[in-house]
Design a protein around this motif. Structure first.
Motif, mmCIF file in Angstrom:
data_model
loop_
_atom_site.group_PDB
_atom_site.id
_atom_site.type_symbol
_atom_site.label_atom_id
_atom_site.label_comp_id
_atom_site.label_asym_id
_atom_site.label_seq_id
_atom_site.Cartn_x
_atom_site.Cartn_y
_atom_site.Cartn_z
ATOM 1 N N ARG A 71 -37.377 13.341 59.086
ATOM 2 C CA ARG A 71 -37.054 12.214 58.206
ATOM 3 C C ARG A 71 -35.685 12.369 57.551
ATOM 4 O O ARG A 71 -34.980 11.392 57.322
ATOM 5 C CB ARG A 71 -38.125 12.040 57.126
ATOM 6 C CG ARG A 71 -39.380 11.354 57.613
ATOM 7 C CD ARG A 71 -40.319 10.996 56.479
ATOM 8 N NE ARG A 71 -40.681 12.108 55.608
ATOM 9 C CZ ARG A 71 -41.612 13.020 55.895
ATOM 10 N NH1 ARG A 71 -42.278 12.952 57.033
ATOM 11 N NH2 ARG A 71 -41.881 13.991 55.053
ATOM 12 N N HIS A 72 -35.312 13.617 57.242
ATOM 13 C CA HIS A 72 -34.055 13.853 56.529
ATOM 14 C C HIS A 72 -32.877 14.177 57.449
ATOM 15 O O HIS A 72 -31.738 14.154 56.995
ATOM 16 C CB HIS A 72 -34.243 14.968 55.494
ATOM 17 C CG HIS A 72 -35.148 14.550 54.391
ATOM 18 N ND1 HIS A 72 -36.514 14.728 54.425
ATOM 19 C CD2 HIS A 72 -34.896 13.906 53.229
ATOM 20 C CE1 HIS A 72 -37.051 14.236 53.337
ATOM 21 N NE2 HIS A 72 -36.095 13.722 52.596
ATOM 22 N N SER A 73 -33.146 14.493 58.703
ATOM 23 C CA SER A 73 -32.040 14.851 59.593
ATOM 24 C C SER A 73 -31.771 13.774 60.636
ATOM 25 O O SER A 73 -30.713 13.159 60.651
ATOM 26 C CB SER A 73 -32.307 16.190 60.280
ATOM 27 O OG SER A 73 -33.395 16.073 61.186
ATOM 28 N N HIS A 74 -32.747 13.506 61.478
ATOM 29 C CA HIS A 74 -32.495 12.662 62.642
ATOM 30 C C HIS A 74 -32.978 11.211 62.495
ATOM 31 O O HIS A 74 -32.410 10.317 63.112
ATOM 32 C CB HIS A 74 -33.138 13.299 63.880
ATOM 33 C CG HIS A 74 -32.759 12.616 65.160
ATOM 34 N ND1 HIS A 74 -31.461 12.529 65.608
ATOM 35 C CD2 HIS A 74 -33.513 11.973 66.077
ATOM 36 C CE1 HIS A 74 -31.436 11.874 66.754
ATOM 37 N NE2 HIS A 74 -32.666 11.513 67.056
ATOM 38 N N LYS A 75 -33.982 10.984 61.699
ATOM 39 C CA LYS A 75 -34.528 9.627 61.590
ATOM 40 C C LYS A 75 -33.479 8.595 61.163
ATOM 41 O O LYS A 75 -33.509 7.463 61.651
ATOM 42 C CB LYS A 75 -35.733 9.590 60.654
ATOM 43 C CG LYS A 75 -36.424 8.239 60.678
ATOM 44 C CD LYS A 75 -37.696 8.226 59.881
ATOM 45 C CE LYS A 75 -38.330 6.843 60.000
ATOM 46 N NZ LYS A 75 -39.541 6.755 59.228
ATOM 47 N N PRO A 76 -32.539 8.931 60.277
ATOM 48 C CA PRO A 76 -31.526 7.922 59.934
ATOM 49 C C PRO A 76 -30.767 7.383 61.157
ATOM 50 O O PRO A 76 -30.390 6.218 61.185
ATOM 51 C CB PRO A 76 -30.586 8.672 58.976
ATOM 52 C CG PRO A 76 -31.465 9.708 58.348
ATOM 53 C CD PRO A 76 -32.419 10.133 59.445
ATOM 54 N N ASP A 107 -28.317 16.711 61.148
ATOM 55 C CA ASP A 107 -28.469 16.267 62.533
ATOM 56 C C ASP A 107 -27.260 16.715 63.362
ATOM 57 O O ASP A 107 -27.402 17.214 64.478
ATOM 58 C CB ASP A 107 -28.607 14.744 62.559
ATOM 59 C CG ASP A 107 -29.050 14.194 63.900
ATOM 60 O OD1 ASP A 107 -29.891 14.833 64.562
ATOM 61 O OD2 ASP A 107 -28.576 13.106 64.273
ATOM 62 N N THR A 108 -26.087 16.564 62.806
ATOM 63 C CA THR A 108 -24.858 16.975 63.494
ATOM 64 C C THR A 108 -24.828 18.479 63.708
ATOM 65 O O THR A 108 -24.451 18.954 64.783
ATOM 66 C CB THR A 108 -23.619 16.509 62.693
ATOM 67 O OG1 THR A 108 -23.676 15.085 62.567
ATOM 68 C CG2 THR A 108 -22.331 16.909 63.373
ATOM 69 N N LEU A 117 -24.387 23.431 66.707
ATOM 70 C CA LEU A 117 -25.054 24.636 67.234
ATOM 71 C C LEU A 117 -25.016 24.702 68.764
ATOM 72 O O LEU A 117 -24.643 25.739 69.322
ATOM 73 C CB LEU A 117 -26.491 24.740 66.714
ATOM 74 C CG LEU A 117 -26.634 25.256 65.287
ATOM 75 C CD1 LEU A 117 -28.087 25.164 64.823
ATOM 76 C CD2 LEU A 117 -26.120 26.675 65.169
ATOM 77 N N PRO A 118 -25.379 23.637 69.471
ATOM 78 C CA PRO A 118 -25.257 23.707 70.933
ATOM 79 C C PRO A 118 -23.824 23.968 71.401
ATOM 80 O O PRO A 118 -23.608 24.750 72.345
ATOM 81 C CB PRO A 118 -25.752 22.338 71.406
ATOM 82 C CG PRO A 118 -26.713 21.916 70.345
ATOM 83 C CD PRO A 118 -26.091 22.413 69.066
ATOM 84 N N LEU A 119 -22.836 23.362 70.752
ATOM 85 C CA LEU A 119 -21.439 23.609 71.143
ATOM 86 C C LEU A 119 -21.050 25.064 70.901
ATOM 87 O O LEU A 119 -20.402 25.700 71.750
ATOM 88 C CB LEU A 119 -20.495 22.685 70.378
ATOM 89 C CG LEU A 119 -20.461 21.225 70.810
ATOM 90 C CD1 LEU A 119 -19.596 20.397 69.864
ATOM 91 C CD2 LEU A 119 -19.967 21.086 72.244
ATOM 92 N N PHE A 120 -21.452 25.610 69.762
ATOM 93 C CA PHE A 120 -21.113 26.999 69.433
ATOM 94 C C PHE A 120 -21.771 27.967 70.424
ATOM 95 O O PHE A 120 -21.115 28.868 70.947
ATOM 96 C CB PHE A 120 -21.536 27.325 67.993
ATOM 97 C CG PHE A 120 -21.217 28.740 67.605
ATOM 98 C CD1 PHE A 120 -19.918 29.118 67.343
ATOM 99 C CD2 PHE A 120 -22.230 29.693 67.522
ATOM 100 C CE1 PHE A 120 -19.617 30.426 66.994
ATOM 101 C CE2 PHE A 120 -21.939 31.003 67.178
ATOM 102 C CZ PHE A 120 -20.627 31.370 66.899
ATOM 103 N N ILE A 121 -23.055 27.763 70.698
ATOM 104 C CA ILE A 121 -23.763 28.647 71.636
ATOM 105 C C ILE A 121 -23.156 28.535 73.031
ATOM 106 O O ILE A 121 -22.976 29.538 73.724
ATOM 107 C CB ILE A 121 -25.273 28.338 71.639
ATOM 108 C CG1 ILE A 121 -25.889 28.704 70.284
ATOM 109 C CG2 ILE A 121 -25.980 29.064 72.788
ATOM 110 C CD1 ILE A 121 -27.283 28.167 70.060
#
Length: 176
Positions: free
Chosen positions: A51-56, A75-76, A82-86
């Motif tokens: 609700r607080h990260s991706h739902k918006p 969400d970002t 995180l995926p870009l860093f990994i």
């Protein structure tokens, strides 16, 4: 700041050679796997976090091109940073391969959020590459098609739905 904290591997700063197609493909595949997994986790792990990260981002039931980069900070961090860093820490490439990856990745995210069909969509569908229609399934139903660049991960996770099999999209297409 990434160079000050040595967050990128030293290969990132190499201007030697050109775009390495193997490195480019590996970055796209790994990053999309990580992004898809994080996306699925945001939906499933905790209702509060979702609700607080991706739902918006899901207020866009029929997303337009630039809705791709309209997300909360959390969400970002989860689905982009995180995926870009990994990916950068796992696949060490020269700057040209990183730039090609970034260009394709950001453009593709924009295109899957677009409101139009693209001439390459039938080919992409055949090979499991993500299309705007695939991602619109996610924005309509919320429980399918968590992938972005590739639908392979959704096929593996059992969360893939073909756009033509989703009734609400078909009704919308007929009425427009």
């Amino acid at each position: 700041g990434t160079w000050m904290f040595r967050l990128m591997p030293s290969s990132y700063y190499s201007w030697e050679g050109g775009v390495n197609l193997f490195h480019l493909a590996a970055q796209l595949i790994l990053n999309d796997f990580l992004q898809t997994t994080m996306h699925l986790a945001e939906h499933k792990i905790s209702g509060w976090f979702y609700r607080h990260s991706h739902k918006p981002h899901h207020r866009f039931l029929s997303p337009k091109m630039f809705d791709a980069f309209n997300g909360s900070v959390s969400d970002t961090v989860c689905m982009i940073l995180l995926p870009l860093f990994i990916t950068a820490q796992t696949i060490h490439c020269n700057v040209w391969s990183y730039m090609a990856f970034g260009t394709i990745f950001s453009s593709w995210l924009t295109l899957i959020h677009s409101e139009m069909e693209h001439p390459w969509d039938p080919l992409f569908e055949k090979v499991g590459f993500g299309t705007a229609a695939d991602h619109h399934v996610h924005h309509k139903c919320f429980i399918y098609n968590f992938g972005h660049l590739f639908m392979w991960w959704d096929m593996l996770y059992g969360t893939y739905r073909r756009p033509r099999d989703v009734a609400s999209l078909n009704k919308q297409k007929k009425s427009s």
